[in-house]
Design an enzyme around this catalytic site. Sequence first.
Site, mmCIF file in Angstrom:
data_model
loop_
_atom_site.group_PDB
_atom_site.id
_atom_site.type_symbol
_atom_site.label_atom_id
_atom_site.label_comp_id
_atom_site.label_asym_id
_atom_site.label_seq_id
_atom_site.Cartn_x
_atom_site.Cartn_y
_atom_site.Cartn_z
ATOM 1 N N CYS A 1 0.835 -1.197 0.000
ATOM 2 C CA CYS A 1 0.000 0.000 0.000
ATOM 3 C C CYS A 1 0.867 1.243 0.000
ATOM 4 O O CYS A 1 2.029 1.216 0.393
ATOM 5 C CB CYS A 1 -0.874 0.051 1.245
ATOM 6 S SG CYS A 1 -1.971 -1.363 1.402
ATOM 7 N N GLY B 1 0.045 0.064 -4.905
ATOM 8 C CA GLY B 1 -1.260 -0.558 -4.730
ATOM 9 C C GLY B 1 -2.209 -0.104 -5.811
ATOM 10 O O GLY B 1 -2.365 1.105 -6.023
ATOM 11 N N ASN C 1 0.016 0.971 5.783
ATOM 12 C CA ASN C 1 0.894 0.213 4.904
ATOM 13 C C ASN C 1 1.643 -0.798 5.764
ATOM 14 O O ASN C 1 2.414 -0.395 6.626
ATOM 15 C CB ASN C 1 1.865 1.169 4.201
ATOM 16 C CG ASN C 1 2.949 0.456 3.412
ATOM 17 O OD1 ASN C 1 3.997 1.025 3.167
ATOM 18 N ND2 ASN C 1 2.722 -0.766 3.004
ATOM 19 N N GLY C 2 1.416 -2.090 5.528
ATOM 20 C CA GLY C 2 2.115 -3.116 6.308
ATOM 21 C C GLY C 2 1.172 -4.212 6.749
ATOM 22 O O GLY C 2 0.060 -4.339 6.231
ATOM 23 N N CYS D 1 12.680 -3.212 5.342
ATOM 24 C CA CYS D 1 12.469 -4.195 4.258
ATOM 25 C C CYS D 1 13.487 -3.964 3.146
ATOM 26 O O CYS D 1 13.436 -2.956 2.442
ATOM 27 C CB CYS D 1 11.053 -4.067 3.704
ATOM 28 S SG CYS D 1 10.799 -5.068 2.222
ATOM 29 N N TYR E 1 13.134 -3.877 -5.416
ATOM 30 C CA TYR E 1 12.061 -3.877 -6.411
ATOM 31 C C TYR E 1 10.907 -2.923 -6.118
ATOM 32 O O TYR E 1 10.443 -2.219 -7.007
ATOM 33 C CB TYR E 1 11.523 -5.313 -6.552
ATOM 34 C CG TYR E 1 10.238 -5.418 -7.315
ATOM 35 C CD1 TYR E 1 10.205 -5.186 -8.694
ATOM 36 C CD2 TYR E 1 9.033 -5.729 -6.677
ATOM 37 C CE1 TYR E 1 9.007 -5.274 -9.403
ATOM 38 C CE2 TYR E 1 7.835 -5.822 -7.377
ATOM 39 C CZ TYR E 1 7.831 -5.584 -8.734
ATOM 40 O OH TYR E 1 6.660 -5.659 -9.431
ATOM 41 N N CYS F 1 6.537 -13.398 2.622
ATOM 42 C CA CYS F 1 6.647 -12.232 3.504
ATOM 43 C C CYS F 1 5.394 -12.145 4.369
ATOM 44 O O CYS F 1 4.287 -12.269 3.863
ATOM 45 C CB CYS F 1 6.760 -10.969 2.654
ATOM 46 S SG CYS F 1 6.746 -9.452 3.629
ATOM 47 N N CYS G 1 15.488 -6.387 7.201
ATOM 48 C CA CYS G 1 14.816 -7.678 7.129
ATOM 49 C C CYS G 1 15.235 -8.326 5.819
ATOM 50 O O CYS G 1 15.206 -7.696 4.760
ATOM 51 C CB CYS G 1 13.298 -7.499 7.146
ATOM 52 S SG CYS G 1 12.426 -9.061 6.831
ATOM 53 N N CYS H 1 12.671 -13.097 3.338
ATOM 54 C CA CYS H 1 12.250 -13.832 2.139
ATOM 55 C C CYS H 1 13.447 -14.510 1.455
ATOM 56 O O CYS H 1 13.260 -15.427 0.664
ATOM 57 C CB CYS H 1 11.471 -12.937 1.179
ATOM 58 S SG CYS H 1 12.201 -11.344 0.894
HETATM 59 FE FE1 SF4 Z 1 10.766 -7.229 2.865
HETATM 60 FE FE2 SF4 Z 1 11.223 -9.792 2.333
HETATM 61 FE FE3 SF4 Z 1 11.307 -8.906 4.857
HETATM 62 FE FE4 SF4 Z 1 8.980 -9.007 3.566
HETATM 63 S S1 SF4 Z 1 10.277 -10.762 4.142
HETATM 64 S S2 SF4 Z 1 9.720 -7.320 4.832
HETATM 65 S S3 SF4 Z 1 9.597 -8.498 1.448
HETATM 66 S S4 SF4 Z 1 12.690 -8.330 3.156
#
Ligand code: SF4
Length: 471
Positions: free
Chosen positions: A14, A40, A115-116, A249, A255, A395, A446, A449
């Site tokens: 979003c 979004g 958003n989240g 993230c 991307y 994710c 993070c 993924c």
């Molecule tokens: Fe971002 Fe991947 Fe972590 Fe989700 S899992 S917050 S897409 S780095």
Amino acid sequence: MMNQKIIDKPKSNCGVVGVYGDPEASRLAYLALYSLQHRGQESAGIVSSDRNHVRKHVGQGLVSDVFSDAKVFDYLAGDIAIGHNRYSTTGATHLINTQPLLVNGKDGPFAISHNGNFTNSGYLRHKLESEGSIFQTTTDTEVVLHLVARSRKKDMASKLVDALSQIRGAFSLVMMTNDRIFAARDSNGVRPLCLGKRDEAFFVVSETCALDLIRAEEIRSIKPGELLEISKDGIKSYHFGEKRQRHACIFEFIYFARPDSRIFDENVDKVRRKLGKTLALESPADADIVISVPDSSNTAAVGYSRRSDLKFELGLIRNHYVGRTFIHPQQGMRDFSVRVKFNTVKGVLKDRRVVVVEDSIVRGTTLKQLVSLIRHAGAKEVHVRVSSPPIISPCYYGMDFPSKSELIASNMSVEEIRKFLDCDSLEYLSLEGLLKSVPKEQGGFCTACFSGEYPIPIENNIGKFQHELEE
Ligand code: SF4
């Protein structure tokens, strides 16, 4: 006839917007939402306040669809507005879930854009419902409204600190009452959120590309665990919850975010080029030219080209006028869904050894067809280079990924994926290379993924999220 999503990518979740102190607040929010359309595309909405009346207009579709009649901005009067572009990550795609959500409680009107994903919303919702709360939507965002309504604190800022301290997960929130706006970012700082200014007006947006459009200057990012209150008294900053390590993230840089944006206090373009350069150092190719899968891989491909001294060429052209889904004119015309979106430049590709830079591979279905198209255009060799590591896990922090069973790298080795794609070589950026390419001054990232290591616990409702992701 078959209606099919064309591009095999995770969906951004979003985009959020807040405007305080401009008589054209809803029009500015609309323009900002336009810039954030990539975050979004399923629905959009704006809530505005002229300090006496709070009004809402939401709908399903693109910003241009929802706000196709300019008269709506006369209705959305006032100098305060918040807006939202939605790609649903929790809650079905119903109009009732379209944000901003607006309620009238004992403290007056209150609206919220999110958003989240809250990772403990299942637990909180169950607790609130067992204590008598009646939910109107199926989104996790509504939890905030109930927590605020139940708080015994005196003023709205304290109620929000109280409510947000109970929520876990990823959230960048923009909220408003009839005379002020609030902005908050979760304690791990997963999603971006920026503060900007133009003359006497303040803006809060997911990415700075929205500030550029409305000629506002970026002031700074909202800090992890920070709640901002913007009113006639200026800006006040509060902190909520425990101080936690930042886990921004990393996929936003790879991307999701626009390359012309700044997020997490860094230029996306700069990081994306660096990803391409690191990839070129780690995985050179004996080739003649570098091309990108447009548009999301353009910047990384330029970085790869610069570091490898291979010429960057435009070998694939993207048709921007195709919608998000494509209706097959006839059953059996399967490969048309990618060909309608991309075409090759034969003069560029013929008899060349080609490096194709792609930012990420999810299922691999689109890329497989692109490799085939490039070969048919006469390329002698096709070498795929990916500017992120293999995606092995979904994710739970606000991005819509396919389930683990559909993620190609979760089920195949790199060599098996190469065979599936039918390319001459395939190399991914390493996790170390990825972490080396992003700025770490502001804290950590993070990478769940890619690594499968989730930095924020997924409490109680993981089953619900998995179910929704697999739908
Ligand atoms: Fe971002 Fe991947 Fe972590 Fe989700 S899992 S917050 S897409 S780095």
